[in-house]
Design a protein around this motif. Sequence first.
Motif, mmCIF file in Angstrom:
data_model
loop_
_atom_site.group_PDB
_atom_site.id
_atom_site.type_symbol
_atom_site.label_atom_id
_atom_site.label_comp_id
_atom_site.label_asym_id
_atom_site.label_seq_id
_atom_site.Cartn_x
_atom_site.Cartn_y
_atom_site.Cartn_z
ATOM 1 N N TRP A 148 0.817 -1.213 0.000
ATOM 2 C CA TRP A 148 0.000 0.000 0.000
ATOM 3 C C TRP A 148 0.851 1.264 0.000
ATOM 4 N N CYS A 149 2.171 1.111 -0.003
ATOM 5 C CA CYS A 149 3.093 2.252 -0.053
ATOM 6 C C CYS A 149 3.607 2.427 -1.482
ATOM 7 N N GLU A 150 4.084 3.617 -1.792
ATOM 8 C CA GLU A 150 4.743 3.839 -3.080
ATOM 9 C C GLU A 150 6.048 3.051 -3.095
ATOM 10 N N ASN A 151 6.603 2.810 -4.283
ATOM 11 C CA ASN A 151 7.775 1.943 -4.363
ATOM 12 C C ASN A 151 9.008 2.526 -3.673
ATOM 13 N N TRP A 152 9.100 3.822 -3.501
ATOM 14 C CA TRP A 152 10.259 4.410 -2.819
ATOM 15 C C TRP A 152 10.033 4.577 -1.309
ATOM 16 N N GLU A 153 8.826 4.308 -0.837
ATOM 17 C CA GLU A 153 8.516 4.464 0.584
ATOM 18 C C GLU A 153 8.742 3.155 1.346
ATOM 19 N N THR A 154 8.921 3.295 2.639
ATOM 20 C CA THR A 154 9.134 2.152 3.517
ATOM 21 C C THR A 154 8.046 2.146 4.584
ATOM 22 N N PRO A 155 7.412 1.005 4.840
ATOM 23 C CA PRO A 155 6.416 0.961 5.916
ATOM 24 C C PRO A 155 7.103 0.934 7.282
ATOM 25 N N ARG A 156 6.650 1.796 8.178
ATOM 26 C CA ARG A 156 7.172 1.841 9.544
ATOM 27 C C ARG A 156 5.997 1.604 10.507
ATOM 28 N N PRO A 157 6.207 0.812 11.562
ATOM 29 C CA PRO A 157 5.129 0.583 12.532
ATOM 30 C C PRO A 157 4.605 1.912 13.088
ATOM 31 N N CYS B 21 3.525 4.871 5.718
ATOM 32 C CA CYS B 21 4.490 4.874 4.621
ATOM 33 C C CYS B 21 5.400 6.080 4.796
ATOM 34 N N VAL B 22 6.700 5.814 4.954
ATOM 35 C CA VAL B 22 7.672 6.866 5.224
ATOM 36 C C VAL B 22 8.667 6.923 4.077
ATOM 37 N N GLU B 23 8.947 8.130 3.620
ATOM 38 C CA GLU B 23 9.953 8.311 2.587
ATOM 39 C C GLU B 23 11.321 8.344 3.251
ATOM 40 N N PRO B 24 12.241 7.468 2.831
ATOM 41 C CA PRO B 24 13.551 7.432 3.479
ATOM 42 C C PRO B 24 14.351 8.703 3.187
ATOM 43 N N VAL B 25 15.183 9.098 4.152
ATOM 44 C CA VAL B 25 16.021 10.280 3.985
ATOM 45 C C VAL B 25 17.091 10.002 2.940
ATOM 46 N N PHE B 26 17.696 8.831 3.014
ATOM 47 C CA PHE B 26 18.726 8.424 2.053
ATOM 48 C C PHE B 26 18.289 7.133 1.381
ATOM 49 N N SER B 27 18.469 7.057 0.100
ATOM 50 C CA SER B 27 18.136 5.851 -0.628
ATOM 51 C C SER B 27 19.369 4.953 -0.706
ATOM 52 N N PRO B 28 19.259 3.669 -0.338
ATOM 53 C CA PRO B 28 20.428 2.793 -0.373
ATOM 54 C C PRO B 28 20.884 2.474 -1.806
#
Length: 123
Positions: free
Chosen positions: A85-94, A111-118
Amino acid sequence: MSVVMEKTWKTGFVPKCDVRRSGRLMVALSVLAAGLALVPQEAAARPDAREMTCRQAQDLVRRSGAVVVTTGIFSYERFVSGKRWCENWETPRPATTRTSDAPKCAIGFKCVEPVFSPTRRDR
């Protein structure tokens, strides 16, 4: 509804309505108003986490997949049941929120957008 502009010698142009057509308009508006009155309140309002138990809020997120929930007087949050349910660049966080029976209920994820992309290299 047919509106005809009629000129009078005192006021200038005045709108004049056709009574037969305005009667039809009133019937149509009455039917529309009656239809809107039949819409259930749940369909029109956003669910309020403060009025649910923790279990009810968890079930709502699990059933819906993604849902926007009222969390305060002027605040709301989007909760999801998983990564799909998140966009492909977002990460689910509890995520937790206040419910009627618990001050911190883990109802799902945000859904959280990461500060840095790995995968991205900054030069």
